[in-house]
Design a protein around this motif. Structure first.
Motif, PDB file in Angstrom:
ATOM      1  N   ALA A 144       0.846  -1.190   0.000  1.00 37.51           N
ATOM      2  CA  ALA A 144       0.000   0.000   0.000  1.00 37.51           C
ATOM      3  C   ALA A 144       0.883   1.241   0.000  1.00 37.51           C
ATOM      4  O   ALA A 144       2.018   1.209   0.487  1.00 37.51           O
ATOM      5  N   VAL A 145       0.342   2.330  -0.536  1.00 38.03           N
ATOM      6  CA  VAL A 145       1.110   3.573  -0.591  1.00 38.03           C
ATOM      7  C   VAL A 145       1.497   4.025   0.810  1.00 38.03           C
ATOM      8  O   VAL A 145       2.605   4.518   1.037  1.00 38.03           O
ATOM      9  N   ALA A 146       0.605   3.853   1.771  1.00 40.15           N
ATOM     10  CA  ALA A 146       0.865   4.314   3.127  1.00 40.15           C
ATOM     11  C   ALA A 146       1.698   3.340   3.957  1.00 40.15           C
ATOM     12  O   ALA A 146       2.067   3.654   5.083  1.00 40.15           O
ATOM     13  N   ASP A 183      -4.933   5.666   1.671  1.00 41.59           N
ATOM     14  CA  ASP A 183      -6.209   5.122   2.142  1.00 41.59           C
ATOM     15  C   ASP A 183      -6.832   6.029   3.197  1.00 41.59           C
ATOM     16  O   ASP A 183      -6.137   6.708   3.961  1.00 41.59           O
ATOM     17  N   TRP A 184      -8.155   6.005   3.234  1.00 36.94           N
ATOM     18  CA  TRP A 184      -8.841   6.787   4.272  1.00 36.94           C
ATOM     19  C   TRP A 184      -8.752   6.067   5.614  1.00 36.94           C
ATOM     20  O   TRP A 184      -8.476   6.669   6.642  1.00 36.94           O
ATOM     21  N   GLN A 185      -8.972   4.780   5.605  1.00 39.86           N
ATOM     22  CA  GLN A 185      -8.969   4.040   6.865  1.00 39.86           C
ATOM     23  C   GLN A 185      -8.445   2.633   6.643  1.00 39.86           C
ATOM     24  O   GLN A 185      -8.884   1.925   5.733  1.00 39.86           O
ATOM     25  N   SER A 186      -7.484   2.239   7.480  1.00 42.10           N
ATOM     26  CA  SER A 186      -6.939   0.887   7.430  1.00 42.10           C
ATOM     27  C   SER A 186      -6.101   0.669   8.677  1.00 42.10           C
ATOM     28  O   SER A 186      -5.826   1.605   9.442  1.00 42.10           O
ATOM     29  N   GLY A 220      -2.977   8.480  20.796  1.00 42.76           N
ATOM     30  CA  GLY A 220      -2.655   7.077  20.564  1.00 42.76           C
ATOM     31  C   GLY A 220      -3.884   6.247  20.286  1.00 42.76           C
ATOM     32  O   GLY A 220      -3.780   5.138  19.760  1.00 42.76           O
ATOM     33  N   LYS A 221      -5.060   6.799  20.624  1.00 42.94           N
ATOM     34  CA  LYS A 221      -6.307   6.069  20.423  1.00 42.94           C
ATOM     35  C   LYS A 221      -7.368   6.925  19.729  1.00 42.94           C
ATOM     36  O   LYS A 221      -8.566   6.669  19.855  1.00 42.94           O
ATOM     37  N   VAL A 222      -6.919   7.922  19.003  1.00 40.53           N
ATOM     38  CA  VAL A 222      -7.848   8.820  18.316  1.00 40.53           C
ATOM     39  C   VAL A 222      -8.327   8.140  17.031  1.00 40.53           C
ATOM     40  O   VAL A 222      -7.512   7.750  16.193  1.00 40.53           O
ATOM     41  N   PRO A 223      -9.622   7.984  16.854  1.00 36.02           N
ATOM     42  CA  PRO A 223     -10.112   7.290  15.667  1.00 36.02           C
ATOM     43  C   PRO A 223      -9.994   8.145  14.404  1.00 36.02           C
ATOM     44  O   PRO A 223      -9.855   9.370  14.474  1.00 36.02           O
ATOM     45  N   ILE A 224     -10.082   7.486  13.279  1.00 31.20           N
ATOM     46  CA  ILE A 224     -10.125   8.182  11.997  1.00 31.20           C
ATOM     47  C   ILE A 224     -11.456   8.928  11.902  1.00 31.20           C
ATOM     48  O   ILE A 224     -12.506   8.364  12.230  1.00 31.20           O
ATOM     49  N   PRO A 225     -11.472  10.187  11.462  1.00 31.08           N
ATOM     50  CA  PRO A 225     -12.755  10.893  11.334  1.00 31.08           C
ATOM     51  C   PRO A 225     -13.617  10.271  10.249  1.00 31.08           C
ATOM     52  O   PRO A 225     -13.110   9.690   9.284  1.00 31.08           O
ATOM     53  N   PRO A 226     -14.921  10.363  10.384  1.00 30.42           N
ATOM     54  CA  PRO A 226     -15.813   9.803   9.362  1.00 30.42           C
ATOM     55  C   PRO A 226     -15.619  10.536   8.038  1.00 30.42           C
ATOM     56  O   PRO A 226     -15.290  11.716   7.999  1.00 30.42           O
ATOM     57  N   ALA A 227     -15.825   9.801   6.954  1.00 31.27           N
ATOM     58  CA  ALA A 227     -15.623  10.370   5.612  1.00 31.27           C
ATOM     59  C   ALA A 227     -16.864  11.152   5.199  1.00 31.27           C
ATOM     60  O   ALA A 227     -17.593  10.776   4.267  1.00 31.27           O
ATOM     61  N   SER A 233     -14.509  21.744  10.195  1.00 33.82           N
ATOM     62  CA  SER A 233     -13.966  20.784  11.146  1.00 33.82           C
ATOM     63  C   SER A 233     -12.441  20.820  11.152  1.00 33.82           C
ATOM     64  O   SER A 233     -11.793  20.486  10.157  1.00 33.82           O
ATOM     65  N   ARG A 234     -11.846  21.197  12.270  1.00 36.33           N
ATOM     66  CA  ARG A 234     -10.384  21.183  12.403  1.00 36.33           C
ATOM     67  C   ARG A 234      -9.878  19.743  12.411  1.00 36.33           C
ATOM     68  O   ARG A 234      -8.788  19.452  11.917  1.00 36.33           O
ATOM     69  N   GLN A 235     -10.676  18.820  12.939  1.00 38.22           N
ATOM     70  CA  GLN A 235     -10.293  17.417  12.941  1.00 38.22           C
ATOM     71  C   GLN A 235     -10.127  16.908  11.514  1.00 38.22           C
ATOM     72  O   GLN A 235      -9.127  16.250  11.183  1.00 38.22           O
ATOM     73  N   LEU A 236     -11.089  17.205  10.652  1.00 31.77           N
ATOM     74  CA  LEU A 236     -11.012  16.757   9.270  1.00 31.77           C
ATOM     75  C   LEU A 236      -9.855  17.427   8.536  1.00 31.77           C
ATOM     76  O   LEU A 236      -9.150  16.792   7.751  1.00 31.77           O
ATOM     77  N   LEU A 237      -9.641  18.710   8.805  1.00 36.30           N
ATOM     78  CA  LEU A 237      -8.520  19.421   8.188  1.00 36.30           C
ATOM     79  C   LEU A 237      -7.192  18.778   8.591  1.00 36.30           C
ATOM     80  O   LEU A 237      -6.300  18.587   7.755  1.00 36.30           O
ATOM     81  N   ASP A 238      -7.070  18.428   9.857  1.00 37.12           N
ATOM     82  CA  ASP A 238      -5.848  17.768  10.312  1.00 37.12           C
ATOM     83  C   ASP A 238      -5.662  16.421   9.623  1.00 37.12           C
ATOM     84  O   ASP A 238      -4.541  16.056   9.236  1.00 37.12           O
ATOM     85  N   PHE A 239      -6.755  15.690   9.481  1.00 38.18           N
ATOM     86  CA  PHE A 239      -6.630  14.368   8.862  1.00 38.18           C
ATOM     87  C   PHE A 239      -6.200  14.490   7.403  1.00 38.18           C
ATOM     88  O   PHE A 239      -5.353  13.708   6.930  1.00 38.18           O
ATOM     89  N   GLN A 240      -6.760  15.464   6.704  1.00 38.12           N
ATOM     90  CA  GLN A 240      -6.338  15.652   5.313  1.00 38.12           C
ATOM     91  C   GLN A 240      -4.886  16.125   5.242  1.00 38.12           C
ATOM     92  O   GLN A 240      -4.136  15.708   4.344  1.00 38.12           O
ATOM     93  N   SER A 241      -4.474  16.962   6.160  1.00 41.66           N
ATOM     94  CA  SER A 241      -3.070  17.406   6.199  1.00 41.66           C
ATOM     95  C   SER A 241      -2.140  16.237   6.486  1.00 41.66           C
ATOM     96  O   SER A 241      -1.052  16.134   5.914  1.00 41.66           O
ATOM     97  N   PHE A 242      -2.573  15.356   7.371  1.00 42.06           N
ATOM     98  CA  PHE A 242      -1.811  14.136   7.657  1.00 42.06           C
ATOM     99  C   PHE A 242      -1.658  13.285   6.405  1.00 42.06           C
ATOM    100  O   PHE A 242      -0.560  12.807   6.080  1.00 42.06           O
ATOM    101  N   ARG A 243      -2.741  13.088   5.664  1.00 38.54           N
ATOM    102  CA  ARG A 243      -2.671  12.290   4.429  1.00 38.54           C
ATOM    103  C   ARG A 243      -1.746  12.949   3.415  1.00 38.54           C
ATOM    104  O   ARG A 243      -0.970  12.267   2.723  1.00 38.54           O
ATOM    105  N   GLU A 244      -1.818  14.265   3.307  1.00 43.53           N
ATOM    106  CA  GLU A 244      -0.944  14.979   2.378  1.00 43.53           C
ATOM    107  C   GLU A 244       0.517  14.878   2.798  1.00 43.53           C
ATOM    108  O   GLU A 244       1.414  14.780   1.953  1.00 43.53           O
TER     109      GLU A 244
END
Length: 305
Positions: A144-146, A183-186, A220-227, A233-244
């Motif tokens: 996988a890419v990630a 991937d969004w979630q794995s 350490g136990k923060v779930p992936i935000p829903p798609a 949403s700052r949570q979603l922005l952070d998740f997209q920044s993480f993916r980038e």
């Protein structure tokens, strides 16, 4: 760096393309001085115009190397040349080139050597795309890419492959991968997401404050935000920044490996359409994480498929 957002190998002005005669070695293609076009090493404009190649009638997925036919390929190239094609993109595969970490498969290399020779004889440049699963997986999982292990092994692949073909001007550029996506979630993503949050915020309290939440968040136990779309949403922005960030590191490490092996080699990534806002999006999870304005800083030019 060339920062043009153009479809792969599409040209509007074939008259601007100049190639040497078919019986002469092809000159190196490089980024022109304007930073927005290509030229050959002798200073002539070059406009890539071509196709992604696999042998007709061999089934899907492409079995280019398992069913390699040199004579049929020669005829295909001759026909392409008659149609004005000057560049062909071809998929490399794990099964034929790289089943074990740090070891290139000799059988696949011999076929690729022949492929390059046939292309050069026809006056056609070759645009190899990094190893993928078309002919089967390598001898490790997951792929996988990630996946950081896969990235490590892929870096080793490019170190070996680019060094072997250093100075082969028939190679137009290396496409790191066809349409990569984080991937969004794995199981691979979740621990890396939490490690990213720890680097960014250092404590659960700072994370909760940044996200504007009152419920307890345990690093350490923060779930992936829903798609789901969530504009503020700052949570979603952070998740997209993480993916980038993952995508940028994936590209950066491979380009570095190639440039170390062959400083003149051009590099790109074959980005999926959903790397940019478009009608192809079915939802926010379709975003690949490969943001063009960030990727452009790492590559010689951009490709949007």
């Amino acid at each position: 760096m060339l920062k043009c957002h153009h479809a792969l190998l599409v040209a509007l002005m074939l008259a601007a393309t100049h190639l040497c005669a078919a019986d002469q070695p092809l000159p190196k293609v490089r980024i022109a001085k304007d930073g927005r076009s290509f030229e050959t090493a002798v200073g002539r404009p070059f406009v890539p115009f071509g196709v992604s190649y696999y042998r007709p009638g061999t089934g899907w997925a492409p079995q280019i190397w398992k069913q390699f036919d040199a004579e049929a390929t020669r005829k295909d190239f001759a026909r392409m040349k008659e149609l004005g094609i000057n560049c062909v993109r071809v998929f490399l595969t794990y099964h034929s080139f790289y089943t074990d970490p740090g070891v290139l498969r000799q059988e696949g290399l011999e076929k690729f050597d022949r492929f390059l020779a046939l292309a050069e004889q026809a006056g056609i440049y070759v645009h190899p795309t990094g190893p993928d699963l078309w002919e089967g997986p390598p001898n490790w999982q997951p792929v996988a890419v990630a996946d950081q292990r896969t990235l490590q092994y892929t870096v080793q692949f490019w170190e070996l492959f680019a060094a072997r073909y250093r100075g082969r001007h028939v190679i137009f550029a290396y496409d790191l991968k066809n349409e990569p996506m984080i991937d969004w979630q794995s199981e691979i993503i979740t621990p890396q997401w939490n490690a990213w949050l720890l680097r960014q915020y250092a404590s659960s309290e700072k994370l909760a404050a940044a996200w504007g939440v009152t419920n307890h968040l345990e690093l350490g136990k923060v779930p992936i935000p829903p798609a789901k779309n969530a504009l503020r949403s700052r949570q979603l922005l952070d998740f997209q920044s993480f993916r980038e960030d993952l995508a940028d590191e994936w590209t950066r490490r491979q380009v570095k490996a190639i440039k170390n092996a062959d400083p003149e080699a051009l590099n790109t990534v074959g980005c999926l359409q959903t790397s940019v806002p478009s009608r192809f999006w079915g939802g926010i999870a379709d975003y690949t994480g490969f943001r063009p304005e960030r990727q452009a800083k790492l590559l010689d030019f951009l490709e949007i498929h």
